[in-house]
Design an enzyme around this catalytic site. Sequence first.
Site, mmCIF file in Angstrom:
data_model
loop_
_atom_site.group_PDB
_atom_site.id
_atom_site.type_symbol
_atom_site.label_atom_id
_atom_site.label_comp_id
_atom_site.label_asym_id
_atom_site.label_seq_id
_atom_site.Cartn_x
_atom_site.Cartn_y
_atom_site.Cartn_z
ATOM 1 N N LYS A 87 0.906 -1.048 0.223
ATOM 2 C CA LYS A 87 -0.039 -0.123 -0.116
ATOM 3 C C LYS A 87 0.827 1.442 -0.072
ATOM 4 C CE LYS A 87 1.023 0.973 4.385
ATOM 5 N NZ LYS A 87 1.567 2.103 4.665
ATOM 6 N N ASP B 244 -1.442 -2.139 10.313
ATOM 7 C CA ASP B 244 -1.747 -2.237 9.028
ATOM 8 C C ASP B 244 -2.176 -3.473 8.189
ATOM 9 O OD1 ASP B 244 -0.992 0.508 8.782
ATOM 10 O OD2 ASP B 244 1.180 0.004 7.895
HETATM 11 O O1 C5P Z 1 0.378 -2.194 14.822
HETATM 12 P P1 C5P Z 1 2.074 -2.299 14.443
HETATM 13 O O2 C5P Z 1 2.842 -3.256 15.131
HETATM 14 O O3 C5P Z 1 2.072 -2.210 12.960
HETATM 15 O O4 C5P Z 1 2.721 -0.889 14.872
HETATM 16 C C1 C5P Z 1 4.115 -0.748 14.648
HETATM 17 C C2 C5P Z 1 4.578 0.643 15.669
HETATM 18 O O5 C5P Z 1 3.966 1.931 15.116
HETATM 19 C C3 C5P Z 1 3.635 0.550 17.014
HETATM 20 O O6 C5P Z 1 4.226 -0.123 18.019
HETATM 21 C C4 C5P Z 1 3.816 2.246 17.238
HETATM 22 O O7 C5P Z 1 4.895 2.470 17.816
HETATM 23 C C5 C5P Z 1 3.430 2.667 15.887
HETATM 24 N N1 C5P Z 1 2.130 2.954 15.574
HETATM 25 C C6 C5P Z 1 1.572 4.188 16.325
HETATM 26 N N2 C5P Z 1 0.394 4.630 16.041
HETATM 27 C C7 C5P Z 1 -0.483 3.727 15.297
HETATM 28 C C8 C5P Z 1 0.161 2.723 14.339
HETATM 29 C C9 C5P Z 1 1.551 2.331 14.659
HETATM 30 O O8 C5P Z 1 2.134 4.760 17.038
HETATM 31 N N3 C5P Z 1 -1.816 4.151 14.948
#
Ligand code: C5P
Length: 335
Positions: free
Chosen positions: A30, A161
């Site tokens: 994406k 994501d």
């Molecule tokens: O959910 P995911 O593991 O993909 O997110 C990776 C990191 O990105 C999270 O640990 C956080 O630090 C950051 N993040 C965030 N806010 C979001 C999505 C991700 O701070 N909405």
Amino acid sequence: MSFLRVLPGGDQPRPRSGSATSVRVEAPGKVNLFLSAGAPSADGYHPLTTVFQAVRLVETVTARRQSADDHGRVTLSLVDPDPAVPTDERNLAVRAAQALAQATGVSEGVDLLLRKRVPAAGGMAGGSADAAATLVACNQLWGTGLNLPELTGIARQLGADCAFPLLGSTAVGQGRGDELSPLMTRGTFHWVFALAHEGLSTPAVFTHLDQLRGWSRPAHGATGADDGAPALPAQVPGALSAALRAGDAVALAPCLHNDLQEAAIDLRPELGQVVDLAERSGALRAIVSGSGPTIAALVPDVVTGARVARVLAASELVSATVRADAPVAGARVVG
Ligand code: C5P
């Protein structure tokens, strides 16, 4: 012979209806056309308003049935082994298979074969696409019969994501970016992606955004910043939705926006030079893709895309370029 187990909680195992010995699924990477972040909440996540568009850079996961001796294990191998892509439980595809097995009470394992086309650690959700493809593949292989909302529920627990590649096309993401609603779009948009020599960590980019904005994470139980309400993300601009509905790349270009861009460029100043170079060589607009370091350049047509890709590829700031059109469908079984 069945490898299904009865859950101790009393849930009956689902009958295994999948009869294929392997299932192949494709899921797209994406680009974020728009990303606005609010101040972090106590769990460290930032409330987002983002617009995802699925691009024709596709991850392929083949899920293969195992022999009885291997049952219960999830293995992963890569078509093109890459030291940057782990094959153990750090890999979202492995975690996705395990999460689906746990949610459905399946004890049968699976051998996963992954062919990557989305740049790793590039801000294009390649790992999330792997997770989405794995959920769809194992759901079919194991005959677990979950529907899209049920698979989406598991995907959301794996990462912010991970849900979007199940849906594909173009969608607004709210909450952590994982509460999705589809967005009307017409026609095809053309992109050139400039890949960096080294990945960027998503948490590091969000943490740097906090520093730039003077945001701190509220203590658990607190509701927000001391000096008033916490900053909220902006809404999707009407002009962006209108440009998508019209299939108008020229109108879309000025609407592209990414709050993480400043943080990513601050951490990696050469990314700003790549943005300038893409725009000077014919891109309508170039922005950091997601948390970077990939730069996404929107181009008016295929011919201009080829020129922009050539100029970027000749720059020592860029490790490689890939071209892709968008939007494309979400995860689907192809074999
Ligand atoms: O959910 P995911 O593991 O993909 O997110 C990776 C990191 O990105 C999270 O640990 C956080 O630090 C950051 N993040 C965030 N806010 C979001 C999505 C991700 O701070 N909405």
